[in-house]
Design a protein around this motif. Structure first.
Motif, mmCIF file in Angstrom:
data_model
loop_
_atom_site.group_PDB
_atom_site.id
_atom_site.type_symbol
_atom_site.label_atom_id
_atom_site.label_comp_id
_atom_site.label_asym_id
_atom_site.label_seq_id
_atom_site.Cartn_x
_atom_site.Cartn_y
_atom_site.Cartn_z
ATOM 1 N N VAL A 1 0.853 -1.181 0.000
ATOM 2 C CA VAL A 1 0.000 0.000 0.000
ATOM 3 C C VAL A 1 0.892 1.236 0.000
ATOM 4 O O VAL A 1 1.674 1.448 0.917
ATOM 5 N N THR B 156 -3.220 10.093 -2.816
ATOM 6 C CA THR B 156 -3.870 8.937 -3.433
ATOM 7 C C THR B 156 -3.355 7.655 -2.780
ATOM 8 O O THR B 156 -2.161 7.522 -2.512
ATOM 9 N N ILE B 157 -4.254 6.703 -2.545
ATOM 10 C CA ILE B 157 -3.909 5.418 -1.943
ATOM 11 C C ILE B 157 -3.883 4.377 -3.065
ATOM 12 O O ILE B 157 -4.876 4.175 -3.758
ATOM 13 N N ASP B 158 -2.724 3.732 -3.237
ATOM 14 C CA ASP B 158 -2.551 2.721 -4.280
ATOM 15 C C ASP B 158 -2.302 1.372 -3.618
ATOM 16 O O ASP B 158 -1.324 1.216 -2.877
ATOM 17 N N PHE C 203 -12.761 -1.596 -0.542
ATOM 18 C CA PHE C 203 -11.950 -0.575 0.126
ATOM 19 C C PHE C 203 -12.869 0.223 1.039
ATOM 20 O O PHE C 203 -13.894 0.738 0.586
ATOM 21 N N GLU D 7 -13.397 6.255 -1.035
ATOM 22 C CA GLU D 7 -12.527 6.483 -2.184
ATOM 23 C C GLU D 7 -11.086 6.263 -1.718
ATOM 24 O O GLU D 7 -10.791 6.385 -0.536
ATOM 25 N N ARG D 8 -10.204 6.008 -2.640
ATOM 26 C CA ARG D 8 -8.803 5.772 -2.296
ATOM 27 C C ARG D 8 -8.026 7.084 -2.247
ATOM 28 O O ARG D 8 -6.999 7.241 -2.908
ATOM 29 N N THR E 30 -8.936 -2.976 3.326
ATOM 30 C CA THR E 30 -9.069 -3.331 1.919
ATOM 31 C C THR E 30 -8.957 -4.843 1.800
ATOM 32 O O THR E 30 -8.511 -5.518 2.721
#
Length: 143
Positions: free
Chosen positions: A39, A84-86, A98, A110-111, A124
């Motif tokens: 992450v 932003t979360i990837d 998520f 939302e990420r 997640t």
């Protein structure tokens, strides 16, 4: 001399038994536990903890149920507001979820990290041919 020989074989048996037990434990625990995803939150890598899962490998299957974490349960990383979360899984799940954890509840999210300062927890996971797995991590936004 017989006494030394007896102790030698006792020690050898204990060592061999320990090695066999250690190898079987290692194989069992690693063979049926899903791999952790990576992450990235902006440019920071978050520490991910295994949460609830049911996972199979061959003829072995293991299920573990975990409560949703509190901030003290996780290693919280400091991130930029709105980052932003990837999430990168070992392989793409058949379906993916998520959530943000708010007051012990899973809220679809939302990420993207919120802009307001604070500590935020996320969950997640997904479903694969081997089973299903959930993961948790936490971030902190500072002023």
């Amino acid at each position: 001399m017989r006494r030394k020989t007896m102790w030698f074989w006792v020690i050898v048996l204990i060592l061999v038994g320990g090695i066999v037990y250690g190898l079987s434990f290692w194989q069992t625990s690693s063979g049926v536990k899903p791999p952790l995803p990576t992450v990235k939150v902006g440019s920071v890598t978050a520490e991910v903890k295994q949460s609830t899962y049911c996972w199979a490998n061959g003829d072995e299957a293991v299920c573990e149920d975990h409560a949703l974490p509190e901030p003290d349960d996780l290693q919280i990383v400091t991130v930029e507001p709105g980052a932003t979360i990837d999430v990168s899984f070992h392989e793409a799940p058949d379906n993916e979820t998520f959530h943000q954890i708010v007051d012990g509840e899973l809220i679809p999210a939302e990420r993207i990290v919120p802009s307001e300062p604070g500590v935020y927890l996320f969950e997640t996971g997904g479903d694969w041919a081997n089973g299903d797995s959930r993961y948790v991590f936490g971030v902190e936004v500072t002023e």
